[in-house]
Design a protein around this motif. Structure first.
Motif, mmCIF file in Angstrom:
data_model
loop_
_atom_site.group_PDB
_atom_site.id
_atom_site.type_symbol
_atom_site.label_atom_id
_atom_site.label_comp_id
_atom_site.label_asym_id
_atom_site.label_seq_id
_atom_site.Cartn_x
_atom_site.Cartn_y
_atom_site.Cartn_z
ATOM 1 N N ARG A 184 0.587 -0.982 -0.364
ATOM 2 C CA ARG A 184 0.478 -0.025 0.204
ATOM 3 C C ARG A 184 0.753 1.418 0.096
ATOM 4 O O ARG A 184 0.648 2.310 -0.668
ATOM 5 N N ASP B 128 2.723 1.976 -3.563
ATOM 6 C CA ASP B 128 1.834 2.571 -4.214
ATOM 7 C C ASP B 128 0.924 3.928 -3.963
ATOM 8 O O ASP B 128 1.428 4.600 -4.933
ATOM 9 N N SER C 92 -4.410 -1.814 -3.359
ATOM 10 C CA SER C 92 -2.905 -1.899 -3.845
ATOM 11 C C SER C 92 -1.824 -2.622 -5.192
ATOM 12 O O SER C 92 -2.007 -2.498 -6.342
ATOM 13 N N HIS D 9 -3.299 -1.782 -8.458
ATOM 14 C CA HIS D 9 -2.345 -0.129 -9.210
ATOM 15 C C HIS D 9 -1.475 -0.487 -9.497
ATOM 16 O O HIS D 9 -0.815 -0.226 -9.886
ATOM 17 N N VAL E 23 7.649 1.075 8.512
ATOM 18 C CA VAL E 23 7.396 1.794 8.795
ATOM 19 C C VAL E 23 8.784 2.632 8.116
ATOM 20 O O VAL E 23 8.778 3.517 7.382
ATOM 21 N N VAL F 13 9.806 5.935 5.118
ATOM 22 C CA VAL F 13 10.692 6.822 5.335
ATOM 23 C C VAL F 13 11.569 6.551 4.642
ATOM 24 O O VAL F 13 11.907 7.711 3.666
ATOM 25 N N THR G 212 3.668 0.632 18.022
ATOM 26 C CA THR G 212 4.188 0.630 16.692
ATOM 27 C C THR G 212 5.311 2.486 16.837
ATOM 28 O O THR G 212 5.864 2.746 16.015
ATOM 29 N N ALA H 129 -3.590 4.987 -4.447
ATOM 30 C CA ALA H 129 -3.406 4.817 -2.979
ATOM 31 C C ALA H 129 -3.975 5.626 -1.956
ATOM 32 O O ALA H 129 -4.142 6.767 -2.325
ATOM 33 N N GLU H 130 -5.378 5.598 -1.759
ATOM 34 C CA GLU H 130 -6.056 6.369 -0.953
ATOM 35 C C GLU H 130 -5.770 6.965 0.284
ATOM 36 O O GLU H 130 -5.989 8.525 0.457
ATOM 37 N N SER H 131 -4.692 6.668 0.587
ATOM 38 C CA SER H 131 -4.008 7.287 1.800
ATOM 39 C C SER H 131 -3.116 6.257 2.320
ATOM 40 O O SER H 131 -2.726 5.092 2.181
ATOM 41 N N LEU H 132 -1.813 6.451 3.665
ATOM 42 C CA LEU H 132 -1.636 6.006 4.108
ATOM 43 C C LEU H 132 -1.834 5.224 5.235
ATOM 44 O O LEU H 132 -2.151 5.952 5.950
ATOM 45 N N ASN H 133 -1.238 3.973 5.785
ATOM 46 C CA ASN H 133 -1.286 3.407 6.943
ATOM 47 C C ASN H 133 -1.045 4.592 8.163
ATOM 48 O O ASN H 133 0.219 4.872 8.045
ATOM 49 N N ALA I 95 0.730 4.920 11.152
ATOM 50 C CA ALA I 95 2.092 4.463 11.644
ATOM 51 C C ALA I 95 3.335 4.617 10.146
ATOM 52 O O ALA I 95 3.919 4.792 11.022
ATOM 53 N N VAL I 96 2.606 4.477 9.234
ATOM 54 C CA VAL I 96 3.929 4.318 8.232
ATOM 55 C C VAL I 96 3.632 6.362 8.263
ATOM 56 O O VAL I 96 5.348 6.487 7.957
ATOM 57 N N GLY J 131 5.679 7.890 10.678
ATOM 58 C CA GLY J 131 7.339 7.720 10.544
ATOM 59 C C GLY J 131 8.222 8.333 9.471
ATOM 60 O O GLY J 131 8.553 9.682 9.604
ATOM 61 N N VAL J 132 7.066 8.322 8.586
ATOM 62 C CA VAL J 132 7.589 9.391 7.353
ATOM 63 C C VAL J 132 7.732 10.668 8.287
ATOM 64 O O VAL J 132 8.341 11.512 7.690
#
Lengths: 256, 256
Positions: free
Chosen positions: A130, A133, A161, A164, A245, A249, B127, B238-242, B244-245, B248-249
């Motif tokens: 995901r 993507d 995903s 995609h 994660v 990053v 996380t 993708a519609e969105s990110l998790n 926690a990811v 982190g970013v």
């Protein structure tokens, strides 16, 4: 065509139930999409589907959005409850053909790819697809030891995903060699603070990033094949980052 | 002192079993650390512990590392199996006092903090605490609607980071006001592509980053209190990110 199935002993029902196992998926060369969200993602992406199945209520609710050329099967609620992995299914599913990996040639691949070496947690794996993507990558290669892309938990966390971007199962030795021989950079990741800081390499427009096993990182033999191995400096006292994660990053730094 | 407990009806055993519930934690003002990894992290960080409990085998194995001033209770294997959240416990636990949130004053807080607004998934929450630790943040505030920091799944995914950085439960309105009135930047996160690109704000040495609910993002009233709201541009479909990811970013971009 909308066919009604009322017997749990129906041959198709048995095949659908078996899709939670590798053997069952292999027998029919299909896998199961559970929940309207995933079925809808497949339809939006114009993915081939071999069947759509659901309770009368669910099929009626989404009737306008179902493609005309796919067989639809109406199930009783008690049959629907026996299909899939979630204890309490929404009552709508689709079956889709397994991906043909042989159609994807690493010698022709464009863009940036994520390679997964022995990543085991289905939630982490799906989240990485995901994220790949979202970050604009071209695809993800599931290397040896990485959980199957057809596991229900992987499918749930991919959130569609796989429709995609490309998701391939292949030997990472082949993919790394194919990329490096085309002079495309392949960045491994390493838990060793002596490795290169991930912020000190240029942005990627074509190439690959490799993530390794949750506990042990990338296999040593693969690390020796990469262009460079990168490290995310840890400032605090945490021993490591969660693999999804860390992948996020690095992908958003180098690609997103 | 090492006391042997052989009866499942023992009063202490009943209290330890109850630590999986909020009521049980409140009654004794303690929470449970499961597995040697977490017990060891607490000992290494010289955290106060109220008891260490385990099977004879586990206690013997780690005898050299157990602090001398904490009561140790030896349990039969069948009693150990009834304690904690994992179906198959390792057989070693510790109890630790609940955190005193009133000791942490937002008017005095230094460094960068992560604020969690209505984040619900225990794995995501843990996380994020682990990632905040790795990125060098000072602490995490669990705002309203965020799952408890004492839930077994949150504790498991924090991997002991609550011993390295501060983890507080408090009202985010208070914390955001306290920071902005001290002219410390508070960056909200927003799912709206019109918001500020997270790469276009300067690195943070003091201030806060706010992450919101998995489905709905940050509460609108909190968004209006922040210095700015940031957005991570999504390149793919993708519609969105998790969550926690995404955390982190942003943390590794602005702090790590």
């Amino acid at each position: 065509m909308r066919e009604k199935i009322t017997s749990g002993q129906n041959k198709r029902v048995k095949q659908w139930r078996a899709l939670t196992s590798k053997k069952g998926r292999k027998a029919t060369q299909t896998y199961l999409l559970e929940s309207w969200h995933l079925v809808q993602e497949a339809i939006k992406a114009q993915q081939p589907l071999t069947a759509i199945l659901g309770t009368a209520e669910q099929l009626d609710r989404h009737a306008d959005e179902l493609p005309a050329d796919v067989d639809v099967f109406e199930l009783t609620e008690s049959i629907a409850n026996t299909i899939g992995d979630t204890g309490t299914p929404q009552g709508i599913f689709a079956t889709a053909p397994l991906t043909r990996d042989e159609d994807v040639d690493p010698a022709m691949a464009t863009g940036v790819w994520l390679f997964l070496d022995y990543v085991q947690d289905p939630g982490n794996i799906g989240t990485m697809v995901r994220t790949a993507d979202a970050a604009g990558l071209a695809g993800v290669v599931f290397g040896k030891g990485t959980a199957s892309r057809y596991l229900p938990k992987v499918l749930r966390s991919m959130q569609g995903s796989q429709f995609h971007i490309q998701v391939v199962e292949a030997d990472l030795h082949d993919w790394i060699s194919a990329f490096t021989s085309r002079h495309l950079p392949v960045y491994g990741t390493n838990l060793d603070p002596q490795a290169k800081d991930y912020r000190d390499v240029p942005a990627l427009s074509a190439g690959a990033i490799v993530m390794g096993n949750e506990g042990n990182g990338m296999a040593p033999d693969l690390q020796q094949m990469t262009t460079r191995n990168l490290y995310i400096p840890i400032k605090g006292q945490a021993e490591s980052l969660n693999v999804a994660v860390a992948a996020g990053v690095v992908m958003f730094r180098l690609v997103g």
